[in-house]
Each structure stands twice: as structure tokens, then as C-alpha cells.
Write a protein that holds these residues in place. Structure first.
Motif, PDB file in Angstrom:
ATOM      1  N   GLU A  10      -1.417   7.170  -6.192  1.00 32.83           N
ATOM      2  CA  GLU A  10      -1.196   6.182  -5.139  1.00 32.83           C
ATOM      3  C   GLU A  10       0.282   6.184  -4.735  1.00 32.83           C
ATOM      4  O   GLU A  10       0.609   6.233  -3.548  1.00 32.83           O
ATOM      5  CB  GLU A  10      -1.618   4.791  -5.648  1.00 32.83           C
ATOM      6  N   ARG A  11       1.155   6.161  -5.700  1.00 32.77           N
ATOM      7  CA  ARG A  11       2.601   6.128  -5.412  1.00 32.77           C
ATOM      8  C   ARG A  11       3.024   7.316  -4.558  1.00 32.77           C
ATOM      9  O   ARG A  11       3.909   7.205  -3.710  1.00 32.77           O
ATOM     10  CB  ARG A  11       3.406   6.096  -6.724  1.00 32.77           C
ATOM     11  N   MET A  67       1.190   0.406  -9.681  1.00 31.35           N
ATOM     12  CA  MET A  67       0.478   1.492  -9.003  1.00 31.35           C
ATOM     13  C   MET A  67       0.513   2.765  -9.840  1.00 31.35           C
ATOM     14  O   MET A  67       1.512   3.051 -10.512  1.00 31.35           O
ATOM     15  CB  MET A  67       1.115   1.776  -7.634  1.00 31.35           C
ATOM     16  N   SER A  93       0.850  -1.187   0.000  1.00 26.28           N
ATOM     17  CA  SER A  93       0.000   0.000   0.000  1.00 26.28           C
ATOM     18  C   SER A  93       0.884   1.235   0.000  1.00 26.28           C
ATOM     19  O   SER A  93       2.031   1.178   0.436  1.00 26.28           O
ATOM     20  CB  SER A  93      -0.878   0.009   1.255  1.00 26.28           C
TER      21      SER A  93
END
Ligand code: KMH
Ligand code: ZN
Length: 275
Positions: free
Chosen positions: A94-95, A90, A59
Motif C-alpha cells: 500500500e505504501r 499501512m 490512501s
């Protein structure tokens, strides 16, 4: 001239290592905090940080990073470098999740990979516009980048980024060697990378798998810094699992001292890295 103290970075978690491969992988914020503190005691000045969901999947959620950073900073003074690489596949928002953190949870550094590379059977996708977008976000957040180079062209790309005003030089580089599909962990490759660096830059070598601890010695001899940890390697010796990141850091520190290098404390690393 005497080489400066060696900065040891502990890559605590990563996005790929699993609990099936090693039961010593930290996953929860508390486990990450504990692993960071033990790594600091063993000689790490910085941690390279990824986080996981409760089920162990990768995540880049800011909340998970915030919780892990709180647990780290509650226990010790180690520098915190967050990943913007995340896991393959990703997307940019998100990254860049951990770049949104501020105050007590603000990272000291963030990684910036400057090119695309085959990553095992997958592709770690970093086309030039994406690299520039992540560089802009790192700069806007007021965080120092660490330029991650999985291949030689990625050093040259940093020069273009500097010309475009997206990073400052001199900067700190991490040579990630031995990813299947990337540049191999060979002494000549490291030598070429060092010779390609812009003036005044500092560097770390991170060897994958069985190359990890040998590369620490080479980096020590060549005046550089080293990264170890379960993100990159789970074995302390052939077929023997490391019983945590701290064991790999302790072995790295031992090998560095053996080669005549002192090991940097976080405040020393902060100054060497111009943070
Ligand atoms: N997990 C890799 C695909 C970084 O942290 O910036 C990318 C990586 C690089 O680990
Ligand atoms: Zn990483």
C-alpha cells in the motif's frame, strides 16, 4: 560563498491533518491541483504529496495519486514528490502504491524514511528490512529518493543503504523535526544533523507545528532548504489558521528572502537536487 536559491517544498495534504482541524485542507484531486498551483505562485518548487479518499481518510492508491498529479501538472511545473510513508499502520504494498506510476504521472521524487520512530501516540514502523524493500522499489522505479530523517540515526542508516547499493550518495535529506517522539526542533539538533551528512548531500528542514516557520529562517541562514504546509502545521501565526498551503509558502519565501536567500524555481531545484 553565496548560498544557492532555497528550495521550498509544500507538504500539501499529509495523512493526519483533518478538515475538522482546518477547512483549508485540500482533499480532492482538483483541490490538490489548485493548492499546488497557488503554492507554486507563492514560491514552492516542489510539493510533497499524500492523497485522500473522498471521505478524507488517508490512501496510497495509485489511481488517486495519478488523478492528483494530473491536476497538478495541468496547472503548473512544480516538482512532485510522493510519500511512501503513507499513514501509520499501512503495509509495504500500500505504501508503495505511487511508485507504480509512469509516463506523465511519474513522480520526480519519493520519500524514504530510514528508521522507526514514535509518532505521537503511535509508531511509524520502518524496520531495516522494510526500509530496504522500499529503497529497492524506489530504485527499480527510477525515482530519486528523499531520505526522511525523524531522528539522528536515520542519517547514518543512509550510509549503510549506499554501501549496499540501494541508494546513491550524495542524496537529498529531509530533517523532520518536532514530531512528538522524534527529534525535537532545536537549533543544536539541526546543527548535528547537518554535520552528520555525507559529503555533497543537500537538505531540507521540516518543522512540525509552531516550529515550522522559525525553522525556515534557521534553514535559510544555514544554507539549507525548507518544507512548510498543512501536513505539518495549520497555523500562520499563533491561533490563526493559514488560509491554505500558499499562505505558508508565501510566508516561508518572505522569511527566506529576508535572510538573503533567493527562492528556487522548479527547474533550478531540479538541478540543485541532481534530478
Ligand atoms: N504520515 C507519516 C506517518 C512520508 O511522507 O514519507 C509518514 C510521513 C512520511 O508522512
Ligand atoms: Zn508525508
Amino acid at each position: 560563498m553565496k548560498a544557492p536559491p532555497m528550495i521550498i517544498t509544500a507538504a500539501l495534504v499529509g495523512a493526519e491533518t483533518t478538515r475538522e482541524q482546518t477547512p483549508y485542507l485540500p482533499i480532492t484531486a482538483e483541490e490538490i491541483g489548485e493548492s499546488a498551483a497557488r503554492s507554486r505562485e507563492a514560491g514552492a518548487a516542489m510539493v510533497h504529496l499524500h492523497v485522500r479518499n473522498a471521505d478524507g481518510t488517508a490512501s496510497q492508491a495509485p489511481g488517486l495519486f495519478a488523478a492528483a498529479i494530473r491536476e497538478i501538472r495541468r496547472r503548473c511545473d512544480v516538482l512532485v514528490q510522493v510519500s511512501t510513508g503513507g499513514a501509520v499502520g499501512m503495509e509495504v504494498d500500500e505504501r508503495c502504491g505511487p511508485l507504480t506510476l509512469t509516463g506523465r504521472e511519474k513522480p520526480d521524487m519519493a520519500t524514504l524514511t530510514t528508521g522507526t520512530v514514535n509518532f505521537g501516540e503511535e509508531v511509524f514502523w520502518n524496520p531495516r528490512p522494510l526500509v530496504r524493500e522500499i529503497a529497492r522499489r524506489i530504485r527499480a522505479a527510477g525515482i530519486h529518493p528523499e531520505i526522511e530523517c525523524f531522528d539522528a540515526a536515520m542519517v547514518d542508516e543512509a550510509r549503510y543503504l549506499a554501501q549496499e547499493g540501494l541508494i546513491d550518495l550524495p542524496a537529498h535529506f529531509d530533517f523532520v523535526l518536532g514530531v512528538p517522539g522524534g527529534l525535537a526542533a532545536r537549533p543544536e539538533a539541526l546543527e548535528f544533523l547537518i554535520s552528520s551528512l555525507p559529503d555533497g548531500c543537500t537538505w531540507t528542514a521540516a518543522g512540525m507545528g509552531r516550529h515550522q516557520l522559525g525553522l525556515v529562517e534557521l534553514a535559510a541562514i544555514r544554507g539549507g532548504n525548507a518544507r512548510v504546509g498543512l501536513e505539518d502545521n495549520i497555523f500562520i501565526s499563533r491561533g490563526v489558521l493559514a488560509k491554505g498551503n500558499h499562505e505558508l509558502v508565501a510566508e516561508a519565501a518572505r522569511r527566506a528572502r529576508d535572510k538573503g536567500r533567493e527562492v528556487a524555481a522548479p527547474e533550478v531545484a531540479r538541478s540543485l537536487l541532481r534530478l
